[in-house]
Design a protein around this motif. Structure first.
Motif, PDB file in Angstrom:
ATOM      1  N   ARG A 152       0.841  -1.203   0.000  1.00 34.25           N
ATOM      2  CA  ARG A 152       0.000   0.000   0.000  1.00 34.25           C
ATOM      3  C   ARG A 152       0.876   1.253   0.000  1.00 34.25           C
ATOM      4  NH1 ARG A 152      -2.668  -1.367   4.132  1.00 34.25           N
ATOM      5  NH2 ARG A 152      -4.075  -2.755   2.994  1.00 34.25           N
ATOM      6  N   VAL A 193      -4.911  -4.844  -0.445  1.00 30.94           N
ATOM      7  CA  VAL A 193      -4.221  -3.566  -0.650  1.00 30.94           C
ATOM      8  C   VAL A 193      -5.185  -2.497  -1.143  1.00 30.94           C
ATOM      9  CG1 VAL A 193      -2.379  -2.400  -1.940  1.00 30.94           C
ATOM     10  CG2 VAL A 193      -2.017  -4.709  -1.043  1.00 30.94           C
ATOM     11  N   ALA A 195      -5.471  -0.907  -3.995  1.00 32.42           N
ATOM     12  CA  ALA A 195      -4.833   0.209  -4.699  1.00 32.42           C
ATOM     13  C   ALA A 195      -5.082   0.042  -6.187  1.00 32.42           C
ATOM     14  CB  ALA A 195      -3.338   0.249  -4.412  1.00 32.42           C
TER      15      ALA A 195
END
Length: 291
Positions: A152, A193, A195
Protein backbone atom coordinates in the motif's frame (compact mmCIF):
# COMPACT_ATOMS: atom_id res chain seq x y z
CA UNK A 1 -5.43 -12.34 -33.70
CA UNK A 2 -8.72 -14.17 -33.61
CA UNK A 3 -9.66 -16.87 -36.12
CA UNK A 4 -13.30 -16.97 -37.15
CA UNK A 5 -13.21 -20.71 -37.80
CA UNK A 6 -12.04 -21.39 -34.26
CA UNK A 7 -13.34 -18.63 -32.00
CA UNK A 8 -16.12 -16.08 -32.09
CA UNK A 9 -14.81 -12.72 -30.95
CA UNK A 10 -17.12 -10.68 -28.72
CA UNK A 11 -19.17 -7.90 -30.31
CA UNK A 12 -17.77 -8.72 -33.77
CA UNK A 13 -14.47 -7.02 -33.01
CA UNK A 14 -11.84 -7.31 -35.74
CA UNK A 15 -9.10 -9.86 -35.06
CA UNK A 16 -6.05 -8.58 -33.22
CA UNK A 17 -2.72 -10.05 -32.22
CA UNK A 18 -1.10 -10.06 -28.80
CA UNK A 19 1.65 -7.49 -28.49
CA UNK A 20 4.86 -9.42 -27.79
CA UNK A 21 7.69 -7.93 -25.72
CA UNK A 22 11.15 -9.48 -25.90
CA UNK A 23 12.59 -10.39 -22.52
CA UNK A 24 16.22 -9.42 -22.95
CA UNK A 25 17.36 -11.32 -19.86
CA UNK A 26 16.34 -14.53 -21.64
CA UNK A 27 16.42 -13.89 -25.39
CA UNK A 28 19.55 -13.24 -27.48
CA UNK A 29 21.93 -14.79 -24.91
CA UNK A 30 24.65 -14.94 -27.58
CA UNK A 31 24.88 -11.12 -27.53
CA UNK A 32 26.09 -8.64 -24.91
CA UNK A 33 23.08 -7.20 -23.12
CA UNK A 34 23.13 -3.74 -24.69
CA UNK A 35 23.27 -5.25 -28.18
CA UNK A 36 20.06 -7.19 -27.57
CA UNK A 37 17.90 -4.09 -28.01
CA UNK A 38 18.86 -3.76 -31.67
CA UNK A 39 18.44 -7.50 -32.23
CA UNK A 40 14.93 -7.41 -30.77
CA UNK A 41 13.93 -4.45 -32.94
CA UNK A 42 15.37 -6.16 -36.01
CA UNK A 43 13.17 -9.17 -35.27
CA UNK A 44 10.06 -7.00 -35.16
CA UNK A 45 9.60 -6.52 -31.43
CA UNK A 46 8.36 -3.09 -30.43
CA UNK A 47 8.80 -3.48 -26.66
CA UNK A 48 11.25 -5.10 -24.28
CA UNK A 49 11.34 -6.25 -20.69
CA UNK A 50 14.12 -7.70 -18.55
CA UNK A 51 14.84 -8.62 -14.96
CA UNK A 52 16.92 -5.70 -13.73
CA UNK A 53 18.31 -2.50 -15.30
CA UNK A 54 20.55 -1.38 -12.44
CA UNK A 55 23.89 -2.59 -13.83
CA UNK A 56 23.59 -0.01 -16.63
CA UNK A 57 23.03 3.72 -16.56
CA UNK A 58 19.51 5.02 -17.10
CA UNK A 59 20.77 7.21 -19.92
CA UNK A 60 22.42 4.34 -21.82
CA UNK A 61 19.30 2.22 -21.57
CA UNK A 62 17.05 5.08 -22.64
CA UNK A 63 19.28 5.72 -25.65
CA UNK A 64 19.01 2.06 -26.68
CA UNK A 65 15.23 2.23 -26.44
CA UNK A 66 14.96 5.43 -28.44
CA UNK A 67 17.53 4.40 -31.01
CA UNK A 68 15.65 1.20 -31.78
CA UNK A 69 12.08 2.47 -31.53
CA UNK A 70 11.33 0.33 -28.49
CA UNK A 71 9.10 0.77 -25.47
CA UNK A 72 10.09 -0.40 -22.02
CA UNK A 73 7.19 -2.61 -20.96
CA UNK A 74 8.41 -3.81 -17.59
CA UNK A 75 11.34 -4.47 -15.28
CA UNK A 76 11.77 -5.69 -11.70
CA UNK A 77 12.41 -3.69 -8.59
CA UNK A 78 15.72 -4.77 -6.99
CA UNK A 79 15.82 -8.25 -5.50
CA UNK A 80 17.50 -6.78 -2.40
CA UNK A 81 20.14 -4.27 -1.38
CA UNK A 82 20.45 -0.85 0.20
CA UNK A 83 23.00 0.59 -2.26
CA UNK A 84 23.92 0.05 -5.90
CA UNK A 85 26.72 -2.40 -5.12
CA UNK A 86 24.53 -4.69 -3.01
CA UNK A 87 21.64 -4.34 -5.48
CA UNK A 88 23.96 -5.54 -8.23
CA UNK A 89 24.96 -8.62 -6.25
CA UNK A 90 21.58 -9.52 -4.80
CA UNK A 91 20.14 -11.81 -7.49
CA UNK A 92 23.30 -13.88 -7.95
CA UNK A 93 23.51 -14.16 -4.15
CA UNK A 94 20.09 -15.81 -4.05
CA UNK A 95 17.86 -12.87 -3.12
CA UNK A 96 14.39 -13.02 -4.63
CA UNK A 97 12.82 -9.87 -3.22
CA UNK A 98 12.29 -8.46 0.25
CA UNK A 99 8.57 -7.67 0.18
CA UNK A 100 7.71 -10.39 2.71
CA UNK A 101 10.79 -9.83 4.91
CA UNK A 102 9.66 -7.44 7.62
CA UNK A 103 13.14 -6.77 9.00
CA UNK A 104 14.36 -5.46 5.61
CA UNK A 105 12.15 -2.40 5.39
CA UNK A 106 15.03 -0.05 4.55
CA UNK A 107 16.06 -2.22 1.59
CA UNK A 108 12.51 -2.35 0.31
CA UNK A 109 12.16 1.42 0.43
CA UNK A 110 15.55 2.00 -1.17
CA UNK A 111 14.71 -0.47 -3.93
CA UNK A 112 11.37 1.14 -4.70
CA UNK A 113 12.93 4.60 -4.91
CA UNK A 114 15.65 3.29 -7.22
CA UNK A 115 13.18 1.43 -9.44
CA UNK A 116 10.94 4.47 -9.79
CA UNK A 117 13.94 6.63 -10.65
CA UNK A 118 14.80 4.26 -13.52
CA UNK A 119 11.15 4.02 -14.56
CA UNK A 120 10.97 7.80 -14.95
CA UNK A 121 13.95 7.92 -17.30
CA UNK A 122 12.93 4.81 -19.25
CA UNK A 123 9.28 5.89 -19.43
CA UNK A 124 8.33 2.49 -18.05
CA UNK A 125 4.76 2.25 -16.76
CA UNK A 126 5.13 -1.02 -14.80
CA UNK A 127 7.44 -2.39 -12.12
CA UNK A 128 7.33 -5.96 -10.86
CA UNK A 129 7.84 -6.17 -7.09
CA UNK A 130 9.29 -9.57 -6.18
CA UNK A 131 7.71 -11.08 -3.08
CA UNK A 132 10.76 -12.84 -1.65
CA UNK A 133 11.43 -16.24 -0.09
CA UNK A 134 9.35 -17.25 2.90
CA UNK A 135 11.53 -17.37 6.05
CA UNK A 136 12.01 -20.82 7.58
CA UNK A 137 9.25 -21.94 9.96
CA UNK A 138 7.13 -18.86 9.17
CA UNK A 139 3.59 -19.32 7.92
CA UNK A 140 2.68 -17.38 4.79
CA UNK A 141 -0.61 -16.25 6.35
CA UNK A 142 1.20 -14.57 9.23
CA UNK A 143 2.91 -12.16 6.80
CA UNK A 144 -0.08 -11.14 4.70
CA UNK A 145 -0.97 -8.01 6.65
CA UNK A 146 2.62 -6.74 6.62
CA UNK A 147 2.92 -7.46 2.89
CA UNK A 148 -0.33 -5.60 2.19
CA UNK A 149 0.79 -2.61 4.29
CA UNK A 150 4.13 -2.44 2.51
CA UNK A 151 2.51 -2.68 -0.92
CA UNK A 152 0.00 0.00 0.00
CA UNK A 153 2.89 2.35 0.83
CA UNK A 154 4.72 1.45 -2.40
CA UNK A 155 1.60 1.91 -4.53
CA UNK A 156 1.06 5.39 -3.12
CA UNK A 157 4.66 6.29 -3.98
CA UNK A 158 4.38 4.81 -7.50
CA UNK A 159 1.07 6.57 -8.13
CA UNK A 160 2.82 9.93 -7.86
CA UNK A 161 4.47 9.26 -11.22
CA UNK A 162 1.72 7.16 -12.79
CA UNK A 163 3.44 3.78 -12.38
CA UNK A 164 1.61 0.49 -11.83
CA UNK A 165 3.15 -2.13 -9.55
CA UNK A 166 2.83 -5.82 -10.30
CA UNK A 167 3.08 -8.94 -8.16
CA UNK A 168 3.71 -12.32 -9.80
CA UNK A 169 3.00 -15.86 -8.63
CA UNK A 170 6.12 -17.96 -9.33
CA UNK A 171 6.13 -21.75 -9.26
CA UNK A 172 7.83 -23.59 -6.42
CA UNK A 173 9.71 -25.96 -8.69
CA UNK A 174 11.77 -23.13 -10.18
CA UNK A 175 11.86 -21.02 -7.01
CA UNK A 176 11.42 -23.17 -3.88
CA UNK A 177 10.08 -21.25 -0.92
CA UNK A 178 8.79 -18.27 -2.89
CA UNK A 179 6.15 -16.38 -0.91
CA UNK A 180 3.65 -16.02 -3.77
CA UNK A 181 2.89 -18.96 -6.05
CA UNK A 182 -0.88 -19.07 -6.75
CA UNK A 183 -3.12 -16.81 -8.82
CA UNK A 184 -5.87 -16.74 -6.20
CA UNK A 185 -3.38 -15.70 -3.52
CA UNK A 186 -2.19 -12.81 -5.70
CA UNK A 187 -5.74 -11.57 -6.19
CA UNK A 188 -6.40 -11.85 -2.46
CA UNK A 189 -3.46 -9.52 -1.90
CA UNK A 190 -4.92 -7.07 -4.42
CA UNK A 191 -8.16 -7.16 -2.44
CA UNK A 192 -6.30 -6.42 0.79
CA UNK A 193 -4.22 -3.57 -0.65
CA UNK A 194 -7.10 -1.98 -2.57
CA UNK A 195 -4.83 0.21 -4.70
CA UNK A 196 -5.84 1.02 -8.27
CA UNK A 197 -2.22 0.80 -9.45
CA UNK A 198 -1.54 -2.73 -8.16
CA UNK A 199 -2.06 -5.57 -10.64
CA UNK A 200 -1.03 -9.17 -11.22
CA UNK A 201 1.72 -10.28 -13.57
CA UNK A 202 0.43 -13.62 -14.87
CA UNK A 203 3.14 -15.87 -16.27
CA UNK A 204 1.43 -18.77 -18.00
CA UNK A 205 4.52 -20.97 -17.64
CA UNK A 206 4.56 -20.52 -13.86
CA UNK A 207 0.79 -20.93 -13.71
CA UNK A 208 0.86 -24.25 -15.56
CA UNK A 209 3.74 -25.69 -13.53
CA UNK A 210 2.22 -24.71 -10.20
CA UNK A 211 -1.52 -25.01 -10.77
CA UNK A 212 -2.57 -25.98 -14.30
CA UNK A 213 -6.03 -25.17 -15.68
CA UNK A 214 -4.54 -22.11 -17.39
CA UNK A 215 -7.41 -21.33 -19.77
CA UNK A 216 -9.95 -21.35 -16.94
CA UNK A 217 -7.78 -18.96 -14.94
CA UNK A 218 -7.47 -16.64 -17.92
CA UNK A 219 -11.24 -16.63 -18.29
CA UNK A 220 -11.64 -15.92 -14.60
CA UNK A 221 -9.05 -13.18 -14.11
CA UNK A 222 -8.59 -11.28 -17.38
CA UNK A 223 -12.13 -9.84 -17.39
CA UNK A 224 -11.47 -8.29 -13.96
CA UNK A 225 -8.94 -5.88 -15.49
CA UNK A 226 -6.52 -6.74 -12.69
CA UNK A 227 -4.01 -8.66 -14.82
CA UNK A 228 -1.56 -6.03 -16.02
CA UNK A 229 1.00 -8.15 -17.85
CA UNK A 230 1.30 -11.68 -19.26
CA UNK A 231 4.36 -13.82 -19.95
CA UNK A 232 4.76 -17.04 -21.90
CA UNK A 233 7.17 -19.97 -22.27
CA UNK A 234 6.88 -23.63 -23.19
CA UNK A 235 6.26 -26.14 -20.41
CA UNK A 236 8.13 -27.97 -18.94
CA UNK A 237 11.44 -26.79 -20.42
CA UNK A 238 10.79 -23.03 -20.52
CA UNK A 239 11.78 -22.81 -24.17
CA UNK A 240 9.85 -21.46 -27.19
CA UNK A 241 6.07 -21.63 -26.72
CA UNK A 242 5.54 -23.82 -29.79
CA UNK A 243 6.59 -27.00 -27.94
CA UNK A 244 5.51 -28.64 -24.73
CA UNK A 245 2.28 -29.34 -22.93
CA UNK A 246 0.62 -25.91 -23.26
CA UNK A 247 -1.35 -25.19 -26.43
CA UNK A 248 -0.36 -21.57 -26.99
CA UNK A 249 -2.10 -21.46 -30.35
CA UNK A 250 -5.33 -21.88 -28.40
CA UNK A 251 -4.30 -19.67 -25.45
CA UNK A 252 -3.21 -16.71 -27.58
CA UNK A 253 -6.49 -16.85 -29.48
CA UNK A 254 -8.24 -16.93 -26.11
CA UNK A 255 -6.54 -13.67 -25.19
CA UNK A 256 -8.21 -12.11 -28.21
CA UNK A 257 -11.55 -13.58 -27.26
CA UNK A 258 -11.19 -12.07 -23.79
CA UNK A 259 -10.13 -8.68 -25.15
CA UNK A 260 -6.66 -8.60 -23.60
CA UNK A 261 -4.70 -5.69 -25.06
CA UNK A 262 -1.61 -5.62 -22.84
CA UNK A 263 1.88 -6.89 -23.49
CA UNK A 264 2.83 -10.56 -23.62
CA UNK A 265 6.40 -10.99 -22.48
CA UNK A 266 8.48 -13.67 -24.19
CA UNK A 267 10.33 -14.92 -21.13
CA UNK A 268 11.79 -18.17 -22.39
CA UNK A 269 15.19 -19.72 -23.01
CA UNK A 270 15.82 -20.25 -26.74
CA UNK A 271 16.29 -23.93 -27.45
CA UNK A 272 19.38 -23.16 -29.53
CA UNK A 273 20.92 -21.52 -26.49
CA UNK A 274 24.07 -19.51 -27.13
CA UNK A 275 24.23 -20.45 -30.81
CA UNK A 276 24.63 -17.22 -32.85
CA UNK A 277 21.24 -16.22 -34.22
CA UNK A 278 19.51 -18.88 -32.15
CA UNK A 279 16.78 -16.61 -30.79
CA UNK A 280 15.87 -15.33 -34.25
CA UNK A 281 15.84 -18.86 -35.67
CA UNK A 282 13.33 -19.88 -33.00
CA UNK A 283 10.80 -17.10 -33.65
CA UNK A 284 8.89 -18.92 -36.37
CA UNK A 285 6.00 -19.47 -33.98
CA UNK A 286 5.09 -15.77 -34.22
CA UNK A 287 4.52 -15.97 -37.95
CA UNK A 288 2.67 -19.29 -37.77
CA UNK A 289 0.25 -17.93 -35.20
CA UNK A 290 -0.39 -14.59 -36.89
CA UNK A 291 -3.70 -15.72 -38.31
Amino acid sequence: MGCATLYALPHSLPPTMPRFAANLSFLYPDLPFLERFEAAARDGFTAVEYLFPYAWSKQDLAARLRGNGLQQALFNAPAAGADLVSVGRAWDSGARGVLCLAERQDEFRYGMALALDYAATLECPRIHVMAGLLPNAVLRESLLQAVADRLRWACALAAEQGVTLLIEPINLRDMPGYFLNRQDHAHEILDAVAAANLQVQMDLYHCQVQEGDVATKLRRYLPTGRVGHLQIAGVPDRQEPDAGELNYHYLLALLDELGYSGWVGCEYRPRLGLQPGGTTAGLGWRQRWSF
